[in-house]
Design an enzyme around this catalytic site. Structure first.
Site, PDB file in Angstrom:
ATOM      1  CG  HIS A  53     -38.307 -12.316 109.678  1.00 39.70           C
ATOM      2  ND1 HIS A  53     -37.870 -11.181 109.242  1.00 39.70           N
ATOM      3  CD2 HIS A  53     -39.226 -12.011 110.761  1.00 39.70           C
ATOM      4  CE1 HIS A  53     -38.566 -10.129 109.831  1.00 39.70           C
ATOM      5  NE2 HIS A  53     -39.385 -10.632 110.755  1.00 39.70           N
ATOM      6  CG  ASN A 125     -38.583  -5.750 111.638  1.00 42.10           C
ATOM      7  OD1 ASN A 125     -38.202  -6.895 111.088  1.00 42.10           O
ATOM      8  ND2 ASN A 125     -39.767  -5.993 112.427  1.00 42.10           N
ATOM      9  CE1 TYR A 335     -39.437 -13.157 117.371  1.00 37.69           C
ATOM     10  CE2 TYR A 335     -37.567 -13.072 116.043  1.00 37.69           C
ATOM     11  CZ  TYR A 335     -38.714 -12.565 116.170  1.00 37.69           C
ATOM     12  OH  TYR A 335     -39.516 -11.799 115.427  1.00 37.69           O
TER      13      TYR A 335
END
Ligand code: NDP
Length: 482
Positions: A53, A125, A335
């Site tokens: 990303h 997403n 993350y």
């Protein structure tokens, strides 16, 4: 009046054109610290780009709750009438920071809601499912999307080798090769939380939930040929479209919807409701309208506000909880970890990431601690303490997550139906959509060894003979030069 140029330490600068040199033909002097500062900053203008990303586009907006799901959740952000400021960042998955926007890829759909009880990040997403159900496979899968170690090129062989050995991926691959795999702009696609999360209410009851953000601009897409033409002219098509739409006052909107599953249902659904490769059929768990999200403000500084934006599924707020989804649990770790690496220890204190509610914690020091202690007492730097430092609040305790089982490495590929849901998707497409699906799939297989393609086609035939044969026919057409 023109502002006076200064060094980073605030000292005024007399000359920003000419270095300090020993005569007009002589070398520069080491004491020209203003030159050195300028060069040193230039060297440090990049931070590690996201491994996935990397290329993204973002804007600020508001989430407004118009429905009533207070029976399911005590989350303040989800109560009727609540308006919450938010940030969105959309992205492609595989391409690097300079990649072209109009590439066929899954799109990231990351939202940060600055709620009065902390930041809630929905890091989803534009697809309701993903390529894998066990996070053990995450790094392997991502390697297939990135560059080959020797050629430094992307490898269709790696992708199809992996997918043909991982039938759970074919639901997501079907979406990727369909029209939804190449939306015209970030405004023309849905967003999905993808994982199952949970909601819990004041009574301590838990419900499983799926989050959906449905585009109100309509689904629009480009074909591979159209995208190639656009990329030939601009690699920044998404940035241009989103930025300009907002500058022109054409604010993009999404309907915010949820699917709710009573806690006990999870024991009896024919599919594992915590499997990231599966959706919950709408007929079983209908969409409930909750509100609307609008994006109406561009960031003032792309790097500070979008590159430094840090979204993590670990950011939840009271009334919203996790689920046994294995991939979600891995992302809860990875993350936040990515941002610690990419941005530094105190990334949550950067203005774009900082909550808009009071923040009180006992994390201490570390690189770039620019916020100091904000507890009112310098003596309260550990906990428990007798100096009025912040303390826990049992009133926000989450009800217990009722899960049990024997610790083992369970084969996630055994006993799973990987074919019914992609079949349902294939069946709902019209003939034109299917023709594009077959051709996009066939094109992506170009250059891949036959035995790998044959292995993939076995799985496509299991989804539907028409699907497998459709890809075969598209391959034959390509081979004939059509
Ligand atoms: P429904 O007919 O109720 O829903 C079908 C869904 O498919 C709609 O939400 C539609 O989105 C979406 N859709 C249409 N074309 C595509 C595409 N090319 N790629 C991805 N999604 C698309 O059926 P079910 O709920 O029983 O689901 C059937 C299949 O639809 C599933 O197996 C799954 O593949 C797919 N799907 C299901 C979703 C769900 O949450 N149940 C969500 C998205 C896809 P829209 O309304 O925006 O047109």
């Amino acid at each position: 009046m023109t502002k006076r140029l200064t060094t980073t330490a605030g000292a005024p600068i007399a000359d920003n054109q000419n270095s300090l040199t020993a005569g007009p033909r002589g070398p520069v002097l080491l004491q020209d610290y203003q030159l050195i500062e300028k060069l040193a900053h230039q060297n440090r203008e990049r931070i590690p780009e996201r491994v996935v990303h990397a290329k993204g586009w973002g804007a600020y907006g508001t989430l407004k709750i118009t429905g009533d799901i207070s029976a399911y959740t005590r989350a303040k952000v989800l109560q009727p009438g609540t308006e919450t400021p938010m940030l969105a960042r959309f992205s492609t998955v595989a391409g690097e920071l300079g990649a072209a926007d109009h590439e066929r890829d899954v799109r990231g759909f990351a939202l940060k809601f600055y709620t009065e009880e902390g930041n809630w990040d929905m890091v989803g997403n534009n697809t309701p499912v993903f390529f894998l159900r066990d996070p053990y496979k995450f790094p392997d899968f991502i390697h297939t999307q990135k560059r080959h170690p020797k050629t430094n090129l992307r490898s269709a062989t790696a992708m199809w080798d992996y997918w043909s050995l991982s039938p759970e991926a074919l639901h997501q691959v079907t979406i990727l090769m369909s029209d939804r795999g190449l939306p015209k702009t970030p405004m023309h696609m849905n967003g999905y939380g993808s994982h199952t999360y949970s909601l819990w209410n004041e009574a301590g009851e838990r419900f499983w939930v799926k989050f959906h953000f449905k585009t109100m601009q309509g689904h629009e897409f480009y074909t591979n040929r159209e995208a190639e033409e656009i990329i030939g002219k601009t690699r920044e098509g998404y940035q241009e479209a989103l930025f300009n739409a907002i500058e022109e006052g054409n604010f993009p909107r999404w309907k915010f919807m949820v699917q709710i599953m009573p806690e006990k249902d999870a024991e009896k659904t024919p599919y594992n409701p915590f499997d990231l490769t599966k959706v919950w059929p709408h007929a079983d768990y209908p969409l409930i309208e909750v509100g609307e999200m609008v994006l109406d403000r561009n960031p003032e500084n792309y790097f500070a506000e979008i590159e430094q934006a840090a979204f993590s599924p670990s950011n939840i707020v009271p009334g919203i909880g996790f689920s046994p989804d294995k991939v979600l649990q891995a992302r809860i770790f990875s993350y936040a970890d990515a941002h610690r690496y990419r941005l530094g220890t105190h990334y949550e204190a950067l203005p774009v990431n900082a909550p808009k509610c009071p923040v009180h914690h006992y994390h201490k020091d570390g690189q770039m601690n620019f916020f100091g202690h904000r507890h009112g007492s310098n003596d309260a730097y550990y906990e428990p303490n007798s100096f009025g430092g912040p303390a826990e609040d049992p009133s926000v305790a989450e009800p217990p997550l009722r899960i049990s089982g024997d610790a083992d490495r369970y084969n996630h590929r055994e006993g799973n139906d990987d074919y019914s849901q992609p079949r349902a998707l294939h069946d709902l497409m019209d003939d034109d959509q299917r023709a594009r699906l077959y051709m996009n799939t066939a094109e992506s297989m170009q250059g891949v060894p036959e035995e790998i393609i044959e292995r993939a086609l076995v799985h496509y035939d299991r989804i539907s003979k028409a699907y497998g044969d459709g890809i075969r026919a598209a391959r034959a057409k390509l081979a004939a030069g059509g």
